[in-house]
Design a protein around this motif. Structure first.
Motif, mmCIF file in Angstrom:
data_model
loop_
_atom_site.group_PDB
_atom_site.id
_atom_site.type_symbol
_atom_site.label_atom_id
_atom_site.label_comp_id
_atom_site.label_asym_id
_atom_site.label_seq_id
_atom_site.Cartn_x
_atom_site.Cartn_y
_atom_site.Cartn_z
ATOM 1 N N MET A 73 18.887 23.204 0.000
ATOM 2 C CA MET A 73 17.945 22.922 0.507
ATOM 3 C C MET A 73 17.081 23.991 0.163
ATOM 4 S SD MET A 73 17.852 20.218 1.167
ATOM 5 C CE MET A 73 16.076 19.267 1.355
ATOM 6 N N GLY A 74 15.421 23.930 -0.362
ATOM 7 C CA GLY A 74 14.572 25.108 -0.513
ATOM 8 C C GLY A 74 13.381 24.860 -0.319
ATOM 9 N N TRP A 75 13.145 25.489 0.147
ATOM 10 C CA TRP A 75 11.258 25.481 0.464
ATOM 11 C C TRP A 75 10.638 26.155 -0.966
ATOM 12 C CZ3 TRP A 75 8.459 22.482 3.498
ATOM 13 C CH2 TRP A 75 9.078 22.074 4.607
ATOM 14 N N PHE A 76 9.427 25.546 -1.640
ATOM 15 C CA PHE A 76 8.564 26.234 -2.463
ATOM 16 C C PHE A 76 7.262 25.813 -2.005
ATOM 17 C CE2 PHE A 76 11.687 27.003 -6.516
ATOM 18 C CZ PHE A 76 12.269 26.395 -5.945
ATOM 19 N N ARG A 77 6.078 26.900 -3.145
ATOM 20 C CA ARG A 77 4.444 26.686 -2.572
ATOM 21 C C ARG A 77 4.038 26.511 -4.323
ATOM 22 N NH1 ARG A 77 3.704 32.657 0.445
ATOM 23 N NH2 ARG A 77 4.007 33.636 -0.904
ATOM 24 N N GLN A 78 2.887 25.459 -3.891
ATOM 25 C CA GLN A 78 1.635 25.999 -5.274
ATOM 26 C C GLN A 78 0.570 25.977 -4.525
ATOM 27 O OE1 GLN A 78 2.124 22.771 -8.139
ATOM 28 N NE2 GLN A 78 1.151 24.467 -9.061
ATOM 29 N N TYR A 94 6.102 22.421 -0.543
ATOM 30 C CA TYR A 94 7.343 21.818 -1.081
ATOM 31 C C TYR A 94 8.908 21.628 -0.455
ATOM 32 C CZ TYR A 94 3.363 20.386 -4.203
ATOM 33 O OH TYR A 94 2.377 19.869 -5.072
ATOM 34 N N CYS A 95 9.031 20.621 -0.154
ATOM 35 C CA CYS A 95 10.377 21.047 0.400
ATOM 36 C C CYS A 95 11.192 20.137 -1.180
ATOM 37 C CB CYS A 95 11.404 20.921 1.164
ATOM 38 S SG CYS A 95 11.339 18.835 1.599
ATOM 39 N N ALA A 96 12.989 20.536 -1.388
ATOM 40 C CA ALA A 96 13.626 20.234 -2.238
ATOM 41 C C ALA A 96 15.211 20.476 -1.827
ATOM 42 C CB ALA A 96 13.560 21.250 -4.112
ATOM 43 N N SER A 97 15.749 19.219 -2.672
ATOM 44 C CA SER A 97 16.702 19.318 -2.609
ATOM 45 C C SER A 97 17.684 19.413 -3.713
ATOM 46 C CB SER A 97 17.685 17.736 -2.344
ATOM 47 O OG SER A 97 17.263 17.311 -2.865
ATOM 48 N N SER A 98 19.295 20.811 -4.358
ATOM 49 C CA SER A 98 19.745 21.528 -4.807
ATOM 50 C C SER A 98 20.827 20.737 -4.824
ATOM 51 C CB SER A 98 19.267 22.384 -5.105
ATOM 52 O OG SER A 98 20.336 22.752 -6.353
ATOM 53 N N PRO A 99 22.283 19.991 -6.179
ATOM 54 C CA PRO A 99 23.228 20.390 -5.988
ATOM 55 C C PRO A 99 23.874 21.653 -6.242
ATOM 56 C CG PRO A 99 22.566 19.475 -7.591
ATOM 57 C CD PRO A 99 21.241 20.083 -6.815
ATOM 58 N N SER A 100 23.468 22.751 -5.799
ATOM 59 C CA SER A 100 24.238 24.143 -6.122
ATOM 60 C C SER A 100 24.920 24.449 -4.814
ATOM 61 C CB SER A 100 22.994 24.941 -6.929
ATOM 62 O OG SER A 100 22.157 25.132 -7.330
ATOM 63 N N ASN A 101 26.010 24.689 -5.498
ATOM 64 C CA ASN A 101 26.674 25.859 -4.100
ATOM 65 C C ASN A 101 26.383 26.811 -2.486
ATOM 66 O OD1 ASN A 101 28.974 23.311 -4.492
ATOM 67 N ND2 ASN A 101 29.761 25.123 -6.129
ATOM 68 N N MET A 102 25.565 27.394 -3.670
ATOM 69 C CA MET A 102 24.631 28.548 -3.011
ATOM 70 C C MET A 102 23.107 28.183 -3.029
ATOM 71 S SD MET A 102 26.420 30.385 -1.179
ATOM 72 C CE MET A 102 25.607 31.858 -1.370
ATOM 73 N N PRO A 103 22.294 29.077 -2.517
ATOM 74 C CA PRO A 103 20.686 29.007 -2.474
ATOM 75 C C PRO A 103 20.533 29.393 -4.482
ATOM 76 C CG PRO A 103 21.496 30.007 -0.725
ATOM 77 C CD PRO A 103 22.472 29.920 -0.974
ATOM 78 N N THR A 104 19.457 28.867 -4.744
ATOM 79 C CA THR A 104 18.832 28.726 -5.699
ATOM 80 C C THR A 104 17.368 29.554 -5.760
ATOM 81 O OG1 THR A 104 18.763 28.214 -8.248
ATOM 82 C CG2 THR A 104 18.709 25.852 -6.695
ATOM 83 N N LEU A 105 16.701 29.999 -6.725
ATOM 84 C CA LEU A 105 15.198 29.679 -6.439
ATOM 85 C C LEU A 105 15.201 29.281 -7.910
ATOM 86 C CD1 LEU A 105 14.895 32.838 -8.986
ATOM 87 C CD2 LEU A 105 15.828 33.768 -7.240
ATOM 88 N N VAL A 106 15.604 28.949 -8.984
ATOM 89 C CA VAL A 106 15.150 28.359 -9.771
ATOM 90 C C VAL A 106 14.462 26.543 -9.440
ATOM 91 C CG1 VAL A 106 15.840 27.540 -12.367
ATOM 92 C CG2 VAL A 106 16.551 29.447 -11.481
ATOM 93 N N ALA A 107 13.602 26.551 -9.788
ATOM 94 C CA ALA A 107 12.862 25.331 -9.466
ATOM 95 C C ALA A 107 13.756 24.012 -10.394
ATOM 96 C CB ALA A 107 11.658 25.040 -10.090
ATOM 97 N N GLU A 161 1.501 28.511 -10.426
ATOM 98 C CA GLU A 161 1.842 27.842 -10.999
ATOM 99 C C GLU A 161 3.220 27.620 -9.147
ATOM 100 O OE1 GLU A 161 3.118 28.386 -14.893
ATOM 101 O OE2 GLU A 161 4.453 29.623 -13.917
ATOM 102 N N ARG A 162 4.218 26.586 -8.741
ATOM 103 C CA ARG A 162 4.300 27.059 -8.325
ATOM 104 C C ARG A 162 5.769 27.618 -8.267
ATOM 105 N NH1 ARG A 162 7.633 21.206 -7.416
ATOM 106 N NH2 ARG A 162 5.080 19.940 -7.574
ATOM 107 N N GLU A 163 6.220 28.510 -6.864
ATOM 108 C CA GLU A 163 7.007 29.825 -6.445
ATOM 109 C C GLU A 163 7.668 29.433 -5.566
ATOM 110 O OE1 GLU A 163 4.710 32.810 -5.248
ATOM 111 O OE2 GLU A 163 3.782 32.088 -3.506
ATOM 112 N N PHE A 164 9.133 29.907 -5.907
ATOM 113 C CA PHE A 164 9.851 29.948 -4.451
ATOM 114 C C PHE A 164 10.287 30.608 -3.837
ATOM 115 C CE2 PHE A 164 14.347 29.411 -2.703
ATOM 116 C CZ PHE A 164 14.584 31.564 -2.628
ATOM 117 N N VAL A 165 10.186 30.603 -2.362
ATOM 118 C CA VAL A 165 10.314 30.666 -1.268
ATOM 119 C C VAL A 165 11.389 31.417 -0.007
ATOM 120 C CG1 VAL A 165 8.356 30.248 1.194
ATOM 121 C CG2 VAL A 165 7.227 29.131 -0.539
ATOM 122 N N SER A 166 12.432 30.225 -0.064
ATOM 123 C CA SER A 166 13.395 29.728 0.698
ATOM 124 C C SER A 166 14.484 29.005 0.122
ATOM 125 C CB SER A 166 13.474 30.610 2.332
ATOM 126 O OG SER A 166 13.917 30.680 2.484
ATOM 127 N N ALA A 167 15.402 29.245 0.459
ATOM 128 C CA ALA A 167 16.150 28.343 0.218
ATOM 129 C C ALA A 167 17.718 29.040 1.399
ATOM 130 C CB ALA A 167 17.005 27.955 -1.332
#
Length: 124
Positions: free
Chosen positions: A34-39, A95-108, A44-50
């Protein structure tokens, strides 16, 4: 159908704190990063945390490291973002977002589902 719903935004003075929440439904929450981004306006939308699916591995953008803390409660399908010592530059839609990655990723592009966002405004 997957839904991510953010809450907790608002208006706060510089130096203040807010805690954002994101409740997920329609997915196996404990299998997703799970990640948080902001705009911010005009940016542009940018990574905050995951955070990893287990909650044991967080990641942060340099701009928020030491001020923000991400956590999750898999029993409640909820991810949190505790934001302390807020600055006017933190003003944005989060914004929160979900990713099927195994580890935190900063790539939207690695995130497949997104919430509608919650506004955070920090006054000076």
């Amino acid at each position: 159908q997957v839904h991510l719903v953010e809450s907790g935004g608002g208006l706060v003075q510089a130096g203040g704190a807010l805690r954002l929440s994101c409740v997920a439904s329609g997915l196996s929450f404990d299998r997703y990063v799970m990640g948080w981004f902001r705009q911010a306006p005009g940016r542009e939308r940018e990574f905050v945390s995951a955070i990893s699916p287990s909650g044991l591995t967080p990641g942060y953008a340099n701009e928020v490291k030491g001020r923000f803390a991400i956590s999750r409660d898999n029993a409640k399908n909820t991810v949190y973002l505790q934001m302390n010592n807020l600055k006017p530059d933190d003003t944005a839609v989060y914004y929160c977002a979900s990713s099927p990655s195994n580890m935190p990723t900063l790539v939207a592009q690695n995130y497949d589902y997104w919430g509608q966002g919650t506004q955070v405004t920090v006054s000076s």
